[in-house]
Write an enzyme that holds these catalytic residues in place. Structure first.
Site, PDB file in Angstrom:
ATOM      1  N   GLY A  15      22.281 -18.535 -99.413  1.00  0.00           N
ATOM      2  CA  GLY A  15      21.809 -19.219 -98.208  1.00  0.00           C
ATOM      3  C   GLY A  15      20.289 -19.252 -98.140  1.00  0.00           C
ATOM      4  O   GLY A  15      19.631 -18.207 -98.189  1.00  0.00           O
ATOM      5  N   PHE A  18      17.037 -19.461 -92.471  1.00  0.00           N
ATOM      6  CA  PHE A  18      15.977 -18.568 -91.976  1.00  0.00           C
ATOM      7  C   PHE A  18      16.067 -17.167 -92.592  1.00  0.00           C
ATOM      8  O   PHE A  18      15.066 -16.593 -93.003  1.00  0.00           O
ATOM      9  CB  PHE A  18      16.057 -18.466 -90.454  1.00  0.00           C
ATOM     10  CG  PHE A  18      15.539 -19.688 -89.764  1.00  0.00           C
ATOM     11  CD1 PHE A  18      14.187 -19.914 -89.643  1.00  0.00           C
ATOM     12  CD2 PHE A  18      16.411 -20.620 -89.230  1.00  0.00           C
ATOM     13  CE1 PHE A  18      13.691 -21.041 -89.006  1.00  0.00           C
ATOM     14  CE2 PHE A  18      15.934 -21.751 -88.585  1.00  0.00           C
ATOM     15  CZ  PHE A  18      14.577 -21.969 -88.468  1.00  0.00           C
ATOM     16  N   GLY A  19      17.287 -16.617 -92.662  1.00  0.00           N
ATOM     17  CA  GLY A  19      17.445 -15.250 -93.163  1.00  0.00           C
ATOM     18  C   GLY A  19      17.191 -15.165 -94.662  1.00  0.00           C
ATOM     19  O   GLY A  19      16.407 -14.326 -95.124  1.00  0.00           O
ATOM     20  N   VAL A  86      28.865 -21.673-102.864  1.00  0.00           N
ATOM     21  CA  VAL A  86      29.489 -20.369-103.103  1.00  0.00           C
ATOM     22  C   VAL A  86      30.902 -20.448-102.542  1.00  0.00           C
ATOM     23  O   VAL A  86      31.094 -20.772-101.362  1.00  0.00           O
ATOM     24  CB  VAL A  86      28.685 -19.236-102.424  1.00  0.00           C
ATOM     25  CG1 VAL A  86      29.430 -17.913-102.521  1.00  0.00           C
ATOM     26  CG2 VAL A  86      27.305 -19.127-103.062  1.00  0.00           C
ATOM     27  N   GLU A 178      19.264 -29.867 -74.580  1.00  0.00           N
ATOM     28  CA  GLU A 178      18.268 -30.708 -75.271  1.00  0.00           C
ATOM     29  C   GLU A 178      18.839 -32.098 -75.546  1.00  0.00           C
ATOM     30  O   GLU A 178      18.163 -33.115 -75.334  1.00  0.00           O
ATOM     31  CB  GLU A 178      17.923 -30.078 -76.637  1.00  0.00           C
ATOM     32  CG  GLU A 178      17.014 -28.877 -76.558  1.00  0.00           C
ATOM     33  CD  GLU A 178      17.027 -28.039 -77.837  1.00  0.00           C
ATOM     34  OE1 GLU A 178      17.816 -28.323 -78.760  1.00  0.00           O
ATOM     35  OE2 GLU A 178      16.237 -27.086 -77.895  1.00  0.00           O
ATOM     36  N   ASP A 327      23.099 -15.391 -88.806  1.00  0.00           N
ATOM     37  CA  ASP A 327      24.220 -15.770 -87.939  1.00  0.00           C
ATOM     38  C   ASP A 327      25.569 -15.288 -88.453  1.00  0.00           C
ATOM     39  O   ASP A 327      26.554 -15.294 -87.710  1.00  0.00           O
ATOM     40  CB  ASP A 327      24.277 -17.304 -87.811  1.00  0.00           C
ATOM     41  CG  ASP A 327      23.217 -17.843 -86.869  1.00  0.00           C
ATOM     42  OD1 ASP A 327      22.410 -17.045 -86.363  1.00  0.00           O
ATOM     43  OD2 ASP A 327      23.199 -19.072 -86.637  1.00  0.00           O
TER      44      ASP A 327
END
Ligand SMILES: Cc1cc2nc3c(=O)[nH]c(=O)nc-3n(C[C@H](O)[C@H](O)[C@H](O)COP(=O)(O)OP(=O)(O)OC[C@H]3O[C@@H](n4cnc5c(N)ncnc54)[C@H](O)[C@@H]3O)c2cc1C
Length: 464
Positions: A15, A18-19, A86, A178, A327
């Site tokens: 992934g 962000f992480g 994956v 939003e 997440d």
């Protein structure tokens, strides 16, 4: 050097969100061999995805090719980037299984595969109410929104036109708020001069929420401010609405009603039907299916949203070599005063994913040095959400000062500069700033070109 004698430790990171990105950055200067795998070729700034979905920005403004964004790290010679899906893990053999029958061996594994939409078991709703998670989702939503106005212009019959002019957003969390606020702006300010048969200002933007208030993760006073700002923009906000059906004809929902109400299913709920040809889903998320795959292999437990319950140091029980972050992880934050306070749940937001990426990388290096790992501690800087032009709510935690809460124009400016600051790359910051400045003065939305022809844009007809 690794536990594998004489060789660098092989680290696989799944992934490039962000992480994963943060973990790569933190490890790239270390003496380890890193392989980063993502199914897409780009890193995506999800907080501004709604701008692509509502034609305010083009995709390259909020995303960047992974290889380009990590070009400095690539130059260090220990990073390989693979675009691959994956599909599972063989934890006993320490292998990550990829599509096309390939596999990657690892000594250490960091899984940061994020989350996806959850339709609470109603998978058939997805075809009628797309959610917003990827660039492909944003393009699909943009085509639907723009396409609905086009279809309305074609209708000669007012009754047929109405469902095309009714836009329903389900879920009043930050994304739903939003989306609804921006769609109201498009209807009221961007399009009015551009159609002949329809009056776009007559479009209804309905925001349906199951709980009692919008932006439920904010304090009630800020929820109230957001509600007022939405109503000022012309959004029809309906709270306490439990959606029970979505099809090509629109949305069915229930509200608490009097006994014996219309079509009352259990006598205590009132059923409503909202005809709409453009429904957007912003109500639920669930963890990537890779969580389930890892749980089966390791015996780890999943929470109700399919997230893996990780240990205090973000590893899996009995598997110090595997960390799950972002997440996909149900993580807790170590308290400042361990004796006095209990650990707190970590929210599914980008700063948390980034901080977990850094902690997982630091713990991996500690393991390689033979040192004990450290518990993850989340530093919460606050919560922001925009409602639309000149409208936002901000809830900041200022160390040594306490909460700082404000809403309206200054909150919107704060939100705007915070998002520009965190965008990937200087070019994107510049492009977004110019796009926003232009849109601010003109109300124009620069990305309204939709590639699909009319026949592809018209969703399935409602049942007769
Ligand atoms: C519309 C929207 C708006 C948001 N707004 C905000 C906001 O305003 N503020 C905020 O703090 N947070 C916001 N968030 C939440 C924030 O984006 C997430 O918390 C954050 O992205 C989590 O980071 P992550 O690394 O865990 O996952 P992600 O950033 O989602 O990255 C996961 C990566 O894994 C890849 N991947 C997944 N499965 C596989 C697989 N099987 N094989 C290969 N690759 C795979 C994906 O392609 C993706 O690149 C928003 C999210 C969305 C969807």
């Amino acid at each position: 050097m690794s536990e594998v004698s004489g060789q660098r430790a092989r680290v696989v990171i799944v992934g490039a969100g962000f992480g994963g990105f943060e973990a790569v950055r933190a490890l790239s200067k270390a003496d380890v061999e890193i392989t980063l795998v993502d199914r897409t070729n780009h890193h995506l700034f999800q907080p501004l995805l709604y701008q692509v979905a509502t034609a305010g920005m083009s995709a390259p403004a909020i995303s960047a090719p992974i290889r380009h964004a990590l070009r400095r790290e690539m130059q260090r010679g220990n990073l390989t980037i693979l675009q691959a899906e994956v599909i599972g893990f063989d934890v006993a053999a320490r292998r990550v299984l990829l599509d096309a029958g390939q596999a990657l061996d690892y000594d250490h594994l960091i899984v940061a595969a994020g989350a996806t939409h959850s339709y609470f078991g109603h998978t058939d709703w997805a075809a009628h109410a797309p959610g917003l998670k990827t660039l492909a989702d944003a393009f699909a939503i943009r085509a639907r929104v723009i396409g609905a106005f086009e279809q309305a212009e074609r209708c000669t019959d007012a009754a047929q036109r109405e469902p095309w002019m009714t836009f329903v957003v389900i879920g009043a969390g930050p994304t739903g708020v939003e989306m609804a606020g921006t769609m109201a702006e498009i209807a009221h300010h961007t399009l009015p001069q551009e159609f002949r048969r329809i009056d776009s200002t007559q479009a209804r933007i309905v925001l349906l929420e199951g709980s009692a208030r919008v932006l439920g993760s904010f304090v009630p006073a800020l929820s109230q401010r957001a509600l007022e700002q939405l109503e000022r923009l012309g959004v029809d906000v309906r709270t306490g609405c439990k959606v029970t059906g979505i099809d090509a004809a629109g949305v069915t929902y229930e509200t608490p009603g009097s006994v014996g109400a219309e079509a009352g299913i259990n006598g205590a709920m009132q059923r409503h039907h909202l005809p709409s040809r453009c429904v957007i889903w912003a109500a639920g998320v669930e963890a990537s299916a890779l969580g389930q795959a890892l749980a089966v292999q390791t015996g780890a437990t999943l929470d109700r949203a399919g997230r893996i319950i990780v240990q205090a140091d973000l590893s899996l029980p009995g598997h110090t070599e595997i960390a799950v972050i972002g997440d996909l992880a149900a993580a807790t934050s170590a308290p400042k005063n361990p004796g006095a306070d209990a650990p707190t749940a970590v929210p599914g937001v980008s700063p948390a994913a980034k901080q977990m990426g850094r902690t997982a990388a630091a713990n991996l290096l500690r393991l390689l040095r033979g040192e004990p790992t450290l518990a993850f501690r989340y530093i919460d800087y606050g919560n922001l959400a925009t409602v639309g032009r000149k409208a936002a709510v901000v809830d900041l935690s200022v160390p040594g000062f306490g909460p700082l809460r404000f809403s309206g124009y200054f909150a919107w400016l704060f939100w705007l500069f915070a998002h520009i600051y965190f965008l990937i790359g200087f070019r994107n910051r510049l492009v977004v700033m110019l796009d926003w400045a232009w849109a601010y003065w003109t109300y124009e939305r620069s990305a309204r070109v939709v590639a699909q022809p009319a026949t592809a844009l018209r969703p399935a007809s409602p049942p007769a």
